[in-house]
Design a protein around this motif. Structure first.
Motif, PDB file in Angstrom:
ATOM      1  N   MET A  93       0.829  -1.187   0.000  1.00 47.96           N
ATOM      2  CA  MET A  93       0.000   0.000   0.000  1.00 47.96           C
ATOM      3  C   MET A  93       0.871   1.247   0.000  1.00 47.96           C
ATOM      4  O   MET A  93       1.917   1.276   0.660  1.00 47.96           O
ATOM      5  CB  MET A  93      -0.881  -0.027   1.250  1.00 47.96           C
ATOM      6  N   PHE A  95       0.569   5.711   0.340  1.00 51.05           N
ATOM      7  CA  PHE A  95      -0.346   6.631   1.009  1.00 51.05           C
ATOM      8  C   PHE A  95      -0.312   8.026   0.418  1.00 51.05           C
ATOM      9  O   PHE A  95       0.507   8.338  -0.450  1.00 51.05           O
ATOM     10  CB  PHE A  95      -0.026   6.676   2.505  1.00 51.05           C
ATOM     11  N   GLU A  97       0.334  11.112   1.929  1.00 48.96           N
ATOM     12  CA  GLU A  97       1.389  12.063   2.280  1.00 48.96           C
ATOM     13  C   GLU A  97       2.743  11.375   2.211  1.00 48.96           C
ATOM     14  O   GLU A  97       3.193  10.793   3.192  1.00 48.96           O
ATOM     15  CB  GLU A  97       1.182  12.602   3.703  1.00 48.96           C
ATOM     16  N   SER A 101       4.913   9.718   5.330  1.00 44.09           N
ATOM     17  CA  SER A 101       4.810   8.264   5.358  1.00 44.09           C
ATOM     18  C   SER A 101       6.168   7.582   5.486  1.00 44.09           C
ATOM     19  O   SER A 101       6.232   6.385   5.718  1.00 44.09           O
ATOM     20  CB  SER A 101       4.127   7.751   4.091  1.00 44.09           C
TER      21      SER A 101
END
Lengths: 282, 335, 300
Positions: A93, A95, A97, A101
């Motif tokens: 996964m 994200f 930001e 992150s």
């Protein structure tokens, strides 16, 4: 073949003012080689549903589902240790930001090589070689030098490339991208989307693109799931969604595209439909 | 990094000058004739007064006096103690290792217990462990340590008779004063039981002195950890399939420790103030007790020197902590 | 959704804020307990002459070092026993509550007033005024607090009043720093600009416009300083530099009791316990205030 199958997934949170239902009984299927876009405004539960699938929600969350299968394996009954072998390796996964992150205390090389060591058990020289290869693949110039940089020394776009490198490090079957371009400059957005699409085509992995941007949907998706206030409103092929949206909410969402704006202000979803009634006895 | 260091130094110089002004002004603010106070004499003839005044430099303009004072400081001249007639700096340096030893053991104790306590409380937020350890920390934080020391003496020295009431080591042991650190000196002296005796003398004062820093460190570690656990990069680490142990001990802890290091540094001032009380209760021959004794003996040159040196030590340690902060925080190291 | 929320009248707005504050504060069990204990202490201090069974300074020559009533040799008329000169410990503790609360109030008032004025001036005028004030604050903070207080008492002479002044001076930089930081943050906000454009004078701007918006951290720091003041005053009393005998001040009581620690545990235990309970109660309230006033920690 269905890579990820979700049936009747619900997620609720315990808060000081009672239970809050973030996701209410959604179904979703993703196949290999397919790009599924999950669309909805913020708070529609699209990220929460994906985090629940990954097992990344905090302890205050309750996750219920009739079925949650990945690659033929039941993720509901799976032990935490088994799930950890899966996530980061077969499902990964990225994200919204990218800078936040990444861990500010470690070099990006460390954070990339960590995955290679834990999941694949590579030795240090192999890790290094693979890390350089991956940085090359995601388009980071001078990969060897960049490996020893810290996140704060890189731009947002560069950090998102690092995140993508980490995500594809173990050649996952499914990549979930949670608003991967929202925090980036417009010019960079296009580059990152192109990179994701190229990687998806090259490797044949499934890709779930969580977004609120219909432009991104048009550019990337094969199929679209529209969510609103924790419920699935509509699911259809991408052409169908744009040409003949069935659900009034989808129509409203499309009408709110800034490209279609007329007059002196940007339209919003609530200009077109009664959003309160739509949420349906919440 | 170098700019960071220079910035810190530029900031410290005015503060240091301020400290010297306070120490310089202290003697001149005391009620009574500063000449008599600093010379420790009274009922003297005007001729003797003029002689002393010239000797101590009180007959010159005040700014010349200050510059002289500053000049002497840089040559290591802090004046003579009225009680022992020895240089104040010598007195200070003789007693300083005892306080450093006590303070180091206390801060180590506070860190080794405080950080794990706070970190576990944060991980198990809301559990009975969290509530009990944070309740204990708040009691420790509210503790009048001079009373706490007396209680420990009543219990461990009075009732159980496990520990001695005062001093650094039993009188039957004697060895040359090597480093001034009793734990080390007693260990290398090779005398049987000497090290154990030193430990038994040290343990109660160290616990007393560690109490407040331990509470502060535990509370700070908990809140720092709670904040870090909510950060995006912790979620990333979990999304990478890292074990909970690795997520906490590598990804979260490293970030949570950054503010905790600053907190530990700030405890040096707390420990110095605590040493005054602790050393008084346990008759520990360090600079805290020496300061109290000097104040009650009206040994003003010693008080002046001690004030300056103790503040200097606190400043120096804070500078070191700031540098350490730069080392463990990459964002500062590279800017 | 639309602009239906009209600005409510000032009075009900304050009421709503207070109710919201109480909601968060009362959620914290420790804070409520602390507040109850603190209120009980205030009542004890207020009605000390009625509550105390004996005079705090009366020396009963025929009842020296009597243990508490439950111990062998105890006397029910001296519930917590007597000290070395035969004074009733319970009565001294009750009157001691007056001293401690008085010290806390006076010290916090002085430190708060001084700190706020210095902080406002530094933050508002900036430049060299700011630099000078803040460097002086740094110098005060560079000394271990108790040491500086001790030296100041040495200058001013031992005694409760001087001890309070010394502690207030030592605690005051924290308020100055907080106020200055808040002023710097608020100074360029729109509402201040608006007030300035509307022609508000500097003083009015400082006290009426900016100050109310940085009250929360000051209140929390004020509570912390209250407990610090009680602790430091007791420490000075213990070192013989604070309240002088026969004042029934808890720290001074401990100092007098020191030589009896191995013979009469009660003369040492109770005064310290009183200090601990008082400080703990105030710190519990302080923690509750911080959580209730800090919007960062508020849960949605």
């Amino acid at each position: 073949m269905a890579l990820l199958e979700i049936r009747n997934l619900s997620v609720s949170f315990a808060t000081s003012t009672g239970r809050f239902h973030a996701v209410r009984g959604i179904d979703m299927t993703v196949n290999s080689r397919e790009v599924l876009a999950v669309v909805g405004e913020s708070g529609s539960g699209k990220s929460v549903a994906m985090l629940a699938t990954m097992g990344l929600l905090p302890a205050t969350a309750t996750v219920e589902a009739d079925m949650l299968r990945f690659d033929g394996r039941d993720m509901l009954t799976m032990s935490d240790a088994d799930r950890r072998k899966l996530i980061g390796r077969d499902i990964s996964m990225i994200f919204q930001e990218p800078i936040a992150s990444l861990n500010p205390c470690f070099t990006v090389g460390f954070q990339l090589e960590e995955v290679l060591r834990v999941h694949l058990g590579l030795g240090s020289r192999e890790r290094r070689a693979r890390a350089i290869e991956l940085f090359d693949a995601v388009g980071i110039p001078d990969p060897e030098a960049r490996l020893s940089s810290y996140p704060h020394q890189m731009s947002g776009g560069q950090c998102q490339r690092v995140m993508i490198a980490i995500a594809i490090a173990c050649q996952p079957k499914l990549l979930i991208a949670d608003e991967p371009t929202t925090a980036l400059d417009v010019t960079i957005q296009k580059q990152i989307l192109d990179l994701l699409m190229k990687l998806q085509e090259d490797t044949g992995m499934g890709l779930i693109m969580i977004t609120h941007d219909m432009g991104v949907v048009a550019e990337t998706a094969d199929r679209v799931v529209v969510m609103y206030k924790g419920r699935k409103m509509e699911e259809a092929g991408v052409l169908e969604i744009f040409e003949a949206p069935k659900h009034p909410y989808t129509r409203a969402l499309l009408s709110a595209l800034p490209e279609l704006a007329t007059g002196d202000r940007l339209p919003t979803v609530s200009d077109f439909i009664d959003t309160e009634a739509l949420a349906g006895g919440a | 990094m170098i700019r960071f260091l220079l910035g810190k130094l530029a900031y410290l110089i005015p503060t240091f000058l301020g400290i010297t002004i306070v120490a310089f002004g202290f003697v001149r603010l005391l009620p009574g004739d500063p000449v008599l106070l600093m010379a420790g004499e009274r009922g003297i003839t005007p001729e003797r007064h003029a002689e002393l005044s010239a000797q101590l430099g009180f007959d010159r303009p005040i700014w010349v006096q200050y510059l002289d004072f500053l000049g002497n400081l840089f040559q290591g001249d802090f004046g003579l103690s009225l009680t022992t007639k020895k240089p104040v700096l010598t007195e200070f340096l003789t007693l300083f290792p005892a306080t450093v030893e006590l303070g180091l053991v206390a801060v180590t104790l506070a860190t080794l217990i405080g950080i794990p306590l706070g970190v576990f409380a944060a991980i198990k937020r809301g559990s009975w462990f969290d509530q009990i350890s944070m309740g204990t920390a708040l009691v420790g934080y509210s503790m009048p340590i001079f009373w706490w020391g007396l209680l420990l003496i009543i219990f461990f020295s009075g009732i159980l008779k496990w520990t001695p009431v005062s001093g650094r080591i039993d009188l039957l042991y004697f060895f040359p004063n090597g480093t001034g650190f009793m734990l080390w000196d007693s260990l290398v002296s090779g005398q049987k039981g000497a090290f154990l005796s030193a430990v038994r003398h040290l343990i109660l004062p160290a616990i007393v002195l560690a109490t407040i820093p331990m509470a502060v460190i535990a509370r700070q570690s908990r809140s720092a950890m709670l904040e870090v656990l909510g950060e995006d990069y912790v979620r990333t680490a979990r999304a990478k399939g890292m074990s909970p142990f690795r997520v906490i001990s590598v990804h979260a802890l490293r970030n949570a420790l950054i503010p905790v290091v600053t907190t530990i540094g700030l405890q040096v001032g707390v420990v110095m103030a605590g040493a005054i009380l602790t050393e008084t209760i346990f008759s520990w021959p360090g600079i805290g007790k020496w300061m109290i004794d000097s104040i009650s003996r009206r040994d003003y040159p010693s008080v002046q020197g001690g004030l300056l040196l103790m503040a200097g030590v606190v400043m120096l340690v804070n500078l070191i902590v700031d540098l350490l902060y730069g080392v463990i925080n990459p964002r500062i190291r590279h800017s | 959704m639309t602009d239906v929320t009209k600005s409510a009248p000032q009075g009900s707005e304050t009421k709503r804020l207070l109710r919201e504050f109480w909601f968060y504060f009362s959620e914290n069990r420790g804070a409520v307990i602390g507040l109850c204990v603190f209120l009980a202490l205030v009542l004890i201090a207020a009605f000390a002459p009625l509550l105390a069974p004996h005079s705090p300074t009366l020396q009963n020559r025929d009842a020296l070092l009597v243990p508490p009533f439950w111990e062998q040799g105890g006397n029910p008329s001296f519930l917590l026993g007597t000290d070395a000169v035969g004074r009733d410990i319970l009565s001294r503790l009750i009157f001691g509550a007056r001293q401690s609360l008085f010290i806390g109030c006076v010290v916090v008032s002085i430190a708060l007033t001084g700190g706020i004025i210095l902080g406002l001036v530094a933050g508002f005028f900036g430049g060299w005024v700011d630099a000078v004030i803040m460097r002086v604050m740094d110098v005060i903070l560079a000394f271990p607090s108790l040491l500086l207080a001790l030296v100041m008492v040495a200058i001013l002479g031992p005694g409760l009043t001087n001890a309070m002044i010394a502690i207030a001076i030592v605690l005051q930089p924290h308020f100055a720093r907080l106020t200055r930081a808040a002023v710097m943050a608020e100074k360029n906000r729109e509402y201040v600009m608006a007030a300035r454009v509307a022609g508000a004078g500097r003083l009015r701007l400082m006290f009426r416009t900016i100050l109310p918006n940085c009250l929360a951290p000051l209140i929390v720091q004020g509570t912390l300083s209250f407990s610090n003041a009680v602790l430091d005053a007791a420490a000075l009393g213990f070192l013989g530099m604070g309240a002088q005998p026969p004042t029934p001040e808890w720290g001074t009581m401990l100092a007098e009791a020191r030589e009896f620690i191995l013979r009469a545990w009660w003369v040492v235990t109770f005064p310290g316990l009183a200090i601990l309970i008082t400080v703990l109660a105030i710190n519990l309230v302080g923690d509750g205030l911080r959580d209730a006033l800090d919007p960062k920690l508020k849960r949605s």
